[in-house]
Motif scaffolding. Structure first.
Motif, PDB file in Angstrom:
ATOM      1  N   VAL B 265       0.845  -1.192   0.000  1.00  0.00           N
ATOM      2  CA  VAL B 265       0.000   0.000   0.000  1.00  0.00           C
ATOM      3  C   VAL B 265       0.879   1.239   0.000  1.00  0.00           C
ATOM      4  O   VAL B 265       1.884   1.293   0.707  1.00  0.00           O
ATOM      5  CB  VAL B 265      -0.915  -0.008   1.247  1.00  0.00           C
ATOM      6  N   GLU B 266       0.474   2.186  -0.848  1.00  0.00           N
ATOM      7  CA  GLU B 266       1.190   3.456  -0.932  1.00  0.00           C
ATOM      8  C   GLU B 266       2.645   3.291  -1.344  1.00  0.00           C
ATOM      9  O   GLU B 266       3.483   4.136  -1.059  1.00  0.00           O
ATOM     10  CB  GLU B 266       1.108   4.224   0.411  1.00  0.00           C
ATOM     11  N   GLN B 320      -5.404   1.472  -1.241  1.00  0.00           N
ATOM     12  CA  GLN B 320      -6.124   0.495  -0.422  1.00  0.00           C
ATOM     13  C   GLN B 320      -5.482  -0.878  -0.557  1.00  0.00           C
ATOM     14  O   GLN B 320      -5.086  -1.269  -1.645  1.00  0.00           O
ATOM     15  CB  GLN B 320      -7.573   0.394  -0.894  1.00  0.00           C
ATOM     16  N   PRO B 321      -5.379  -1.595   0.568  1.00  0.00           N
ATOM     17  CA  PRO B 321      -4.936  -2.977   0.449  1.00  0.00           C
ATOM     18  C   PRO B 321      -6.055  -3.835  -0.126  1.00  0.00           C
ATOM     19  O   PRO B 321      -7.197  -3.411  -0.188  1.00  0.00           O
ATOM     20  CB  PRO B 321      -4.631  -3.363   1.893  1.00  0.00           C
ATOM     21  N   ARG B 348      -0.790  -5.465  -0.412  1.00  0.00           N
ATOM     22  CA  ARG B 348      -0.707  -5.772   1.023  1.00  0.00           C
ATOM     23  C   ARG B 348      -0.283  -4.549   1.801  1.00  0.00           C
ATOM     24  O   ARG B 348       0.597  -3.801   1.382  1.00  0.00           O
ATOM     25  CB  ARG B 348       0.331  -6.871   1.268  1.00  0.00           C
ATOM     26  N   GLU B 349      -0.919  -4.467   2.917  1.00  0.00           N
ATOM     27  CA  GLU B 349      -0.484  -3.425   3.835  1.00  0.00           C
ATOM     28  C   GLU B 349       0.802  -3.889   4.515  1.00  0.00           C
ATOM     29  O   GLU B 349       1.755  -3.156   4.658  1.00  0.00           O
ATOM     30  CB  GLU B 349      -1.583  -3.202   4.873  1.00  0.00           C
ATOM     31  N   HIS B 350       0.804  -5.130   4.905  1.00  0.00           N
ATOM     32  CA  HIS B 350       1.961  -5.728   5.593  1.00  0.00           C
ATOM     33  C   HIS B 350       2.160  -7.120   5.072  1.00  0.00           C
ATOM     34  O   HIS B 350       1.231  -7.755   4.592  1.00  0.00           O
ATOM     35  CB  HIS B 350       1.709  -5.829   7.110  1.00  0.00           C
TER      36      HIS B 350
END
Lengths: 305, 743
Positions: B265-266, B320-321, B348-350
């Motif tokens: 993400v980002e 957004q993930p 994925r965020e993480h």
């Protein structure tokens, strides 16, 4: 004066029953159409006077001249004698044909014969009649007496068509039978062997007869206009024939053409007047032809004499 | 010669040929009677002409009879089979296997039509020649999406014709093998094999790929050549009808991939698009459009040389993930199917990594590095702020001691689980082993480091389990170099883990001698799906890194330690990229299956708490189909499968329960079909085994006429009609000439 000329149309004439009346109507119609009466005075035409010589008939002396001149002169006439005409009419079965139930060849031939007889007798000439098929059925000897017309017409009216034609024999027979030379009018469809016909005609010419040949044919016999399948029932003992007329037309017309051409050629050769008439022809054609021949015959004789 | 009549009923009209004769006879019956005098001439004319007339009449009559008979024959629409057809006259029943290529290249638009439309027309023509009831026909649509419309030959020809009219081309790739296998299977039915006069008709665009063996090397039974041979042996003729159009240039998007295996993400992510030009002319200024989640994100022009490829790069950032759908769209051409490609990515965020520490407190070591996982943790989450921002922020390692982990631990919360010198937990708690196995099979990734806490006999019995377990290789004795240290040699630097080491100098750092001790392994009975990625340079070239695919997940094992106990590698800076690439590689494997080809199956693994019976799939076309409840796959795992997929684009699987979960799958056509190169007749002949070539009948599409009259038969009613007209004209002329109509 009634309009006699309409009676020259055979179809009109067909509606009148009495043949004598028909003959009269035809001739009157014919005569009224002429500019000048062609027969006026030629049988009693004055030629010249000559002095009487012993042996001359006394009745021919012109007494008026004697009264003025105190001399005997004989009045001479040109051709004062009667012309003898023999009308030969074919009454064989084939003459019975008339297309569309109209005038048969025999009827037409009868008109021609009767009107000619009337015309001849009216000119104070003699007329004789022969009806024939394969033999002479009846014969009326020539005479110039007006009562002869009744004879002639009676014979014609009582004729019943039958049998096959045999013109050659008839012509030979007639040539022998006719003593004094004269004019022979032959009215027939001539459905016979051309050579025999021509041979007979030549016999007549040999006997110094003038000959007019009226070759009477039905218009259908000339043009053969049949379209549909037709069963032809032969007259004069011919067999039947079922045929498609369209397919036969050309050959038929050729046959008829060569037949008439041969006839015509033979006639020209023997100096015979050949007139082909169909039963829808106006009757004056026949009469005019007679008169023309009658006059040319005179000229011929005059030239000869 | 006519072999079939399309409208045999009209043949009854041939009886009308008697009409002219009847008319002729009737006309002889209906006549006029005339008493005729001039019979002599008539008879003479008749005698002269009747012989000729009879001949003429006969000739005209014959012409009329022939004209009527031929007209009836023409209306019956006779069909002559090509070539060998004459030999088959008189044979009544035919059995036809109609194979229609429905690969997406059949949709090629050129002029007014497409090969598929041609094929439909040809099929209609062929079916039109069959007699319902007595002939039988089977209809198979052949491609990778083979569909048997009527597998068993059916005498209901009309119904087959109706179905044939509704055929559509699939998005599949040309492959005749399944169709041929299907026919061969049918021929094992004695009723079918005993039927006489069997013929196969293959209607195809003659694309070369259909006739060349693909991916079947070694499968003697399955190559197209052997299949064609077996097919030809069983039938009387194999007719190949060319429905194709002359080759047109075609450009296609042949690949569309993310450059990074993990997208955060980002974090900027880049994508590579490959455009291939299959034509013979340079494709100038094509436009490639990049679409993210349905909205255009940019265009790039590209020109491609003939028969070569060009690449275009795009980049995107996701706020957004979760699943995202990316599409690249190339300027449209004659074959639109291959001008777009779809890529479903999971952002994925993480990336959660669980480090299970088998030796939390190492004696002799001090402080931070006393733990077995210390180097790992440091490598995965460098504190150094100069680290690569694109990735460093994603991985979120969490370290647990072996006694903190139980069977109840929710492994599925993590993408990767690392076992570091862990010898106690897995040998004492079977349930943990089962949970781990289930985790891997469900798509999880497991990374195993060995060490002195490991008892090889325990590991072999519990984890290796004769190749069935989660351990890639059977362990033997520890190999110790003592004096020397061993180097690790990657089998290939193309392997995802080593691909980052492109530079030769850096590769030397990877292959430097770091390792003093490692577990020897036995590669006997190595199972399919297991491979060795790197080896040590000892005498027996022991495995250094081995990997294994299990279920939907993957396991990787390093035969030495992840601390400095047996090797100096963790202390070297190359350890960092190696570990990172390992994690990415393993984690990305978990996402495999997100993008499939047409004909493939999309699958989604659920955990217990995601489970709901309310499952549906949203199709690319927008339709929505409810699916069966997820099947239980094992402990805590459920599977949803949907396929084979036949549309291109994004399929969304929605699981609506307490909380709605949805996942996106990209489906693409096989770019192999984009190569429109066509077979020549000679090449086609050579594609058949020599003994089968005699039965091959090829009908080219060189003439438009041929295409219309295909059908295993050429109709010739037009010719008949011309003959009828000639006869009638001749009749008129002759009748005129013969004087029948002369006035």
């Amino acid at each position: 004066m009634p309009d006699y000329q309409k009676y020259l149309d055979p179809r009109t004439l067909n509606k009148i029953s009495k043949l004598e009346l028909k003959a009269r109507l035809i001739v009157e119609g014919f005569v009224s159409g002429l500019h000048k009466s062609p027969y006026h005075g030629y049988s009693v035409e004055f030629a010249e006077h000559r002095e009487y010589v012993p042996g001359d008939e006394i009745k021919h002396i012109d007494w008026k001249v004697y009264g003025r001149t105190d001399r005997y002169y004989i009045k001479e006439f040109e051709e004062e004698t009667n012309l003898i005409s023999y009308i030969l009419l074919d009454v064989s079965e084939s003459m019975e044909y008339g297309s569309g139930g109209e005038v048969t060849k025999l009827a037409y031939g009868s008109y021609v014969a009767a009107s000619l007889a009337y015309l001849i007798l009216r000119q104070q000439d003699s007329v004789g009649l022969g009806l024939f098929n394969n033999a002479i059925e009846s014969f009326v000897p020539p005479s110039s007496h007006p009562s002869r017309l009744k004879h002639v017409i009676h014979e014609i009216e009582s004729a019943r068509p039958a049998k096959k034609t045999d013109i050659g024999i008839i012509l030979h027979d007639m040539a022998e039978r006719m003593g004094k030379r004269g004019l022979v009018v032959l009215i027939s469809d001539l459905f016979d062997d051309v050579r025999k016909v021509l041979f007979g005609l030549r016999h007549l010419r040999h006997k110094k007869h003038e000959v007019i040949l009226f070759h009477v044919l039905d218009p259908f016999e000339v043009s053969f206009p049949f379209q549909r399948m037709t069963l032809f029932e032969g007259l004069e003992e011919y067999p039947e024939l079922l045929a498609d007329p369209k397919a036969l037309r050309k050959a038929y017309i050729e046959e008829v053409g060569s037949f008439t051409a041969e006839l015509r050629k033979g006639c020209i050769r023997d100096n015979i007047d050949y007139v082909q008439i169909t039963t829808d022809t106006l009757l004056d054609v026949a009469l005019a032809e007679y008169l023309a021949t009658r006059m040319s015959g005179r000229r011929r004789k005059g030239a000869a004499g | 010669m006519a072999d079939f009549f399309i409208n045999p009923a009209f043949l009854a009209g041939a009886a009308a040929a008697a009409l002219p004769v009847i008319i002729h006879l009737l006309s002889r019956r209906r006549y006029n009677r005339v008493r005729w005098a001039a019979m002599e001439f008539l008879l003479r004319a008749y005698k002269k002409t009747h012989r000729r007339l009879r001949m003429e009449n006969l000739l005209v009559l014959l012409l009329r009879v022939a004209a009527v008979a031929l007209l009836a024959a023409a209306l019956a629409r006779p069909v002559a089979k090509q070539a060998s057809a004459l030999a088959e006259i008189g044979e009544k029943n035919r059995m036809v296997f109609l194979v229609v290529d429905n690969s997406y290249s059949m949709n090629l638009r050129k002029g007014g039509g497409s090969p598929f439309e041609n094929a439909k027309r040809m099929a209609g023509g062929l079916l039109g020649t069959l007699k319902p009831g007595s002939d039988s026909v089977s209809l198979i649509l052949a491609s990778s999406m083979t569909e048997a419309v009527f597998a068993e030959p059916t005498p209901d020809v009309d119904r087959v014709r109706e179905e044939a009219g509704n055929m559509t081309a699939s998005k599949g790739v040309t492959d005749l093998r399944p169709a041929i296998s299907m026919i061969l299977e049918m021929m094992e039915n004695p009723q079918v094999s005993a039927a006489p006069n069997k013929s196969v008709y293959i209607l195809t665009d003659m694309q070369r790929s259909a006739w060349t063996t693909r991916g079947a090397a070694g499968e003697g039974e399955g190559t197209i050549e052997t299949l064609l041979g077996r097919l030809a042996a069983g039938v009387d003729s194999v007719n190949v009808l060319d429905a194709g159009v002359e080759p047109v240039d075609n450009c296609a998007v042949t690949s569309f991939e993310a450059d990074d295996r993990i997208i955060g993400v980002e974090k900027p992510a880049s994508f590579t698009v490959t455009i291939e030009n299959f034509g013979s002319a340079r494709a100038e200024d094509l436009n490639v459009e990049f679409i993210v989640d349905g909205s255009p994100r940019g265009n790039k022009p590209v020109s491609v040389d003939p028969r070569s490829t060009a690449s275009v790069n795009f980049s995107a950032m996701f706020a957004q993930p979760g699943p995202h759908g990316l599409t690249v769209q190339l300027t449209s051409d004659n074959l639109p199917e291959d001008n777009a490609r779809h890529l479903a990515v999971s952002v994925r965020e993480h990336l959660d990594v669980l480090l299970v520490d088998g030796e939390p407190f190492e004696e002799g070591e001090k402080g931070f590095f006393s733990s077995e996982t210390a180097y790992l943790k440091l490598a995965l989450m460098p504190s150094d702020e100069g680290g690569e921002p694109a990735r460093s922020g994603i991985i979120r390692p969490e370290s647990k001691s072996y006694f903190e982990v139980t069977a109840d631990t929710n492994f599925s919360r993590y993408q990767v689980v690392v076992l570091a010198n862990e010898g106690r937990l897995v040998t004492s708690d079977f349930e943990v082993v089962e949970a781990l196995e289930s985790f891997v099979k469900g798509g999880g990734a497991l990374l195993i480091f060995l060490g002195d806490r490991i008892k090889p006999e325990d590991y072999n019995s519990r984890l290796w389990r004769e190749g069935e377990g989660i351990l890639p290789l059977k362990l033997s004795q520890i190999t110790t170099g003592r004096e020397t240290r061993y180097s690790m040699r990657p089998m290939s630097f193309a392997h995802p883990v080593f691909a980052v080491f492109g530079d030769v100098e850096i590769r030397k750092l990877v292959t430097a001698p770091y390792t003093a001790a490692f577990f020897g392994t036995s590669e006997e009975g190595m199972q399919a799906g297991t491979s060795v990625a790197a080896r040590f340079d000892d005498e027996s070239e022991s495995a250094a890194i081995a990997e294994k695919a299990l279920g939907h997940g993957r396991i990787m094992m390093f035969t030495s330690t992840c601390d400095r106990e047996w090797t100096k590698l963790p202390a070297n800076f190359v350890f960092l990229p190696i570990v990172h690439e390992m994690v990415y590689y393993l984690a990305s494997e978990a996402a495999a299956g997100r993008n499939v080809g047409v004909g493939g199956t999309i699958q989604k693994i659920l955990t217990q708490h995601e489970f709901s019976e309310n499952v549906s799939v949203v199709l690319p076309s927008g339709g929505r189909t409810a699916l069966d409840p997820p099947r239980k796959l094992g402990n805590n795992r459920f599977g949803i499968a949907y396929g084979p997929v036949d549309q291109t684009g994004f399929y969304e699987i929605r699981i609506e329960g307490a909380k709605t979960v949805s996942d996106l799958f990209g489906v693409n056509v096989d770019p192999q079909e984009s190569n429109l190169a066509r077979m020549t007749e000679e090449e086609l002949r050579l594609a058949f085994p020599p003994q089968a070539r005699g039965k091959l009948a090829f009908q080219g599409a060189s003439s438009g006429q041929a295409r219309q009259e295909v059908s295993g038969g050429a109709e010739f009613w037009r010719h008949l009609l011309v003959i009828v007209i000639i006869f009638l004209a001749l009749e008129t002329i002759l009748a005129q000439r013969f004087g029948n109509y002369a006035r």
